[in-house]
Motif scaffolding. Structure first.
Motif, mmCIF file in Angstrom:
data_model
loop_
_atom_site.group_PDB
_atom_site.id
_atom_site.type_symbol
_atom_site.label_atom_id
_atom_site.label_comp_id
_atom_site.label_asym_id
_atom_site.label_seq_id
_atom_site.Cartn_x
_atom_site.Cartn_y
_atom_site.Cartn_z
ATOM 1 N N PRO A 15 -70.598 -14.612 65.780
ATOM 2 C CA PRO A 15 -70.604 -14.736 64.303
ATOM 3 C C PRO A 15 -71.391 -15.220 63.568
ATOM 4 C CG PRO A 15 -68.544 -15.769 65.427
ATOM 5 C CD PRO A 15 -70.000 -15.987 66.152
ATOM 6 N N VAL A 16 -72.405 -16.388 64.043
ATOM 7 C CA VAL A 16 -74.107 -16.763 63.231
ATOM 8 C C VAL A 16 -75.002 -15.908 62.675
ATOM 9 C CG1 VAL A 16 -75.381 -17.959 63.077
ATOM 10 C CG2 VAL A 16 -73.753 -18.860 64.065
ATOM 11 N N PRO A 17 -75.631 -15.016 63.934
ATOM 12 C CA PRO A 17 -76.050 -13.707 63.880
ATOM 13 C C PRO A 17 -76.023 -12.673 62.963
ATOM 14 C CG PRO A 17 -75.968 -13.960 65.770
ATOM 15 C CD PRO A 17 -74.913 -14.728 65.461
ATOM 16 N N LEU A 18 -74.236 -12.146 63.238
ATOM 17 C CA LEU A 18 -73.676 -11.513 61.643
ATOM 18 C C LEU A 18 -73.689 -11.963 60.456
ATOM 19 C CD1 LEU A 18 -73.042 -8.352 62.463
ATOM 20 C CD2 LEU A 18 -70.858 -9.323 62.982
ATOM 21 N N ALA A 19 -73.970 -13.303 60.366
ATOM 22 C CA ALA A 19 -73.299 -13.511 59.175
ATOM 23 C C ALA A 19 -74.730 -13.425 58.548
ATOM 24 C CB ALA A 19 -72.145 -15.267 59.355
ATOM 25 N N ASN A 20 -75.488 -13.985 59.495
ATOM 26 C CA ASN A 20 -76.739 -14.217 58.437
ATOM 27 C C ASN A 20 -77.166 -12.727 58.031
ATOM 28 O OD1 ASN A 20 -77.299 -17.238 58.542
ATOM 29 N ND2 ASN A 20 -77.759 -17.421 60.829
ATOM 30 N N TRP A 21 -77.096 -12.018 59.046
ATOM 31 C CA TRP A 21 -77.199 -9.831 58.322
ATOM 32 C C TRP A 21 -76.682 -9.997 57.627
ATOM 33 C CZ3 TRP A 21 -75.968 -5.654 57.930
ATOM 34 C CH2 TRP A 21 -76.452 -4.101 58.383
ATOM 35 N N TRP A 22 -75.334 -10.423 57.439
ATOM 36 C CA TRP A 22 -74.925 -9.705 56.036
ATOM 37 C C TRP A 22 -75.627 -10.562 55.167
ATOM 38 C CZ3 TRP A 22 -72.621 -5.329 55.074
ATOM 39 C CH2 TRP A 22 -72.613 -4.493 56.326
ATOM 40 N N SER A 23 -75.383 -11.988 55.022
ATOM 41 C CA SER A 23 -75.661 -12.217 54.129
ATOM 42 C C SER A 23 -77.405 -11.709 53.412
ATOM 43 C CB SER A 23 -76.027 -13.875 54.102
ATOM 44 O OG SER A 23 -76.652 -14.954 53.166
ATOM 45 N N GLU A 24 -78.657 -11.864 54.195
ATOM 46 C CA GLU A 24 -79.247 -11.492 53.977
ATOM 47 C C GLU A 24 -79.006 -9.570 52.838
ATOM 48 O OE1 GLU A 24 -81.984 -11.083 57.244
ATOM 49 O OE2 GLU A 24 -82.165 -13.746 57.804
ATOM 50 N N GLN A 25 -77.989 -8.972 53.636
ATOM 51 C CA GLN A 25 -78.279 -7.745 53.056
ATOM 52 C C GLN A 25 -77.554 -7.696 51.716
ATOM 53 O OE1 GLN A 25 -80.252 -5.880 54.465
ATOM 54 N NE2 GLN A 25 -80.393 -7.833 56.063
ATOM 55 N N ILE A 26 -76.411 -9.189 51.490
ATOM 56 C CA ILE A 26 -76.083 -8.741 50.430
ATOM 57 C C ILE A 26 -76.163 -10.298 49.686
ATOM 58 C CG2 ILE A 26 -73.961 -7.937 51.225
ATOM 59 C CD1 ILE A 26 -72.472 -10.177 51.285
ATOM 60 N N GLY A 27 -77.502 -10.313 49.822
ATOM 61 C CA GLY A 27 -78.468 -11.188 48.613
ATOM 62 C C GLY A 27 -77.165 -12.908 49.031
ATOM 63 N N GLY A 28 -76.411 -12.604 50.263
ATOM 64 C CA GLY A 28 -75.398 -14.168 49.506
ATOM 65 C C GLY A 28 -75.723 -14.968 50.180
ATOM 66 N N SER A 29 -75.109 -15.844 50.692
ATOM 67 C CA SER A 29 -75.344 -17.148 51.345
ATOM 68 C C SER A 29 -74.167 -17.335 52.669
ATOM 69 C CB SER A 29 -75.384 -18.008 50.250
ATOM 70 O OG SER A 29 -74.497 -18.425 49.258
ATOM 71 N N ILE A 30 -75.053 -18.640 53.056
ATOM 72 C CA ILE A 30 -73.627 -18.760 54.205
ATOM 73 C C ILE A 30 -72.969 -19.789 53.621
ATOM 74 C CG2 ILE A 30 -73.196 -19.782 55.888
ATOM 75 C CD1 ILE A 30 -74.749 -17.063 56.549
ATOM 76 N N LEU A 31 -71.336 -19.985 53.204
ATOM 77 C CA LEU A 31 -70.825 -21.489 52.706
ATOM 78 C C LEU A 31 -70.492 -22.250 54.306
ATOM 79 C CD1 LEU A 31 -68.374 -19.781 50.423
ATOM 80 C CD2 LEU A 31 -70.531 -20.692 50.053
ATOM 81 N N ALA A 32 -70.312 -21.661 55.134
ATOM 82 C CA ALA A 32 -69.775 -22.847 56.154
ATOM 83 C C ALA A 32 -70.022 -22.454 57.391
ATOM 84 C CB ALA A 32 -68.365 -22.610 55.813
ATOM 85 N N GLU A 33 -70.426 -22.835 58.348
ATOM 86 C CA GLU A 33 -70.369 -21.837 59.582
ATOM 87 C C GLU A 33 -69.284 -22.330 60.675
ATOM 88 O OE1 GLU A 33 -74.019 -22.235 61.564
ATOM 89 O OE2 GLU A 33 -75.607 -21.548 60.490
ATOM 90 N N ASN A 34 -68.329 -24.019 60.339
ATOM 91 C CA ASN A 34 -67.124 -24.202 61.373
ATOM 92 C C ASN A 34 -68.110 -23.862 63.166
ATOM 93 O OD1 ASN A 34 -66.051 -24.497 59.367
ATOM 94 N ND2 ASN A 34 -65.957 -22.064 58.908
ATOM 95 N N GLU A 35 -68.886 -24.801 63.369
ATOM 96 C CA GLU A 35 -69.874 -24.973 64.388
ATOM 97 C C GLU A 35 -69.672 -23.148 64.955
ATOM 98 O OE1 GLU A 35 -67.041 -27.789 66.736
ATOM 99 O OE2 GLU A 35 -66.872 -29.321 65.381
ATOM 100 N N GLY A 36 -69.583 -22.297 64.517
ATOM 101 C CA GLY A 36 -70.013 -21.397 64.715
ATOM 102 C C GLY A 36 -69.127 -20.288 65.394
#
Length: 121
Positions: A15-36
């Protein structure tokens, strides 16, 4: 009574790298990682959250649900997404609308369309 769309969740083995990829693409931000295990991404106020949930065995084959997005410059946005790690799956068109189906780095397909023409809006 009705429901409101709050979050779209994608199963993934990492989840972490995929969430980071999507966050960058949509100009978003990570809200919570919940231990990955469960990573939430915000695309902005009033927009649904994207979440990425760790699973040991994702469903094989084409995803049954996909994201549809739009942009003012389809060619430039597709080039940007491919340069960032997306894979182009197909280019499609119908009267008044063009779109491209892509896959994210985890293989999840999504579509990006250009602006609709005035006659189709």
């Amino acid at each position: 009574m009705a429901v409101s769309l709050e979050m779209i969740t994608v199963d993934t083995t990492d989840p972490v790298p995929l969430a980071n990829w999507w966050s960058e693409q949509i100009g978003g931000s990570i809200l919570a990682e919940n231990e990955g295990f469960f990573v939430m991404v915000s695309a902005g106020v009033g927009k649904p959250l994207l979440a990425f949930q760790k699973v040991d065995d994702p469903t094989p084959g084409k995803n049954r649900l996909h994201l549809d997005m739009s942009t003012d410059d389809l060619a430039a946005e597709v080039d940007r997404l491919v340069a960032a790690g997306a894979t182009k799956v197909a280019e499609r068109a119908m009267p008044g609308l063009e779109w491209v189906t892509l896959a994210d780095p985890d293989g999840n397909q999504f579509c990006v369309s250009g602006a609709r023409t005035a006659s189709e809006s």
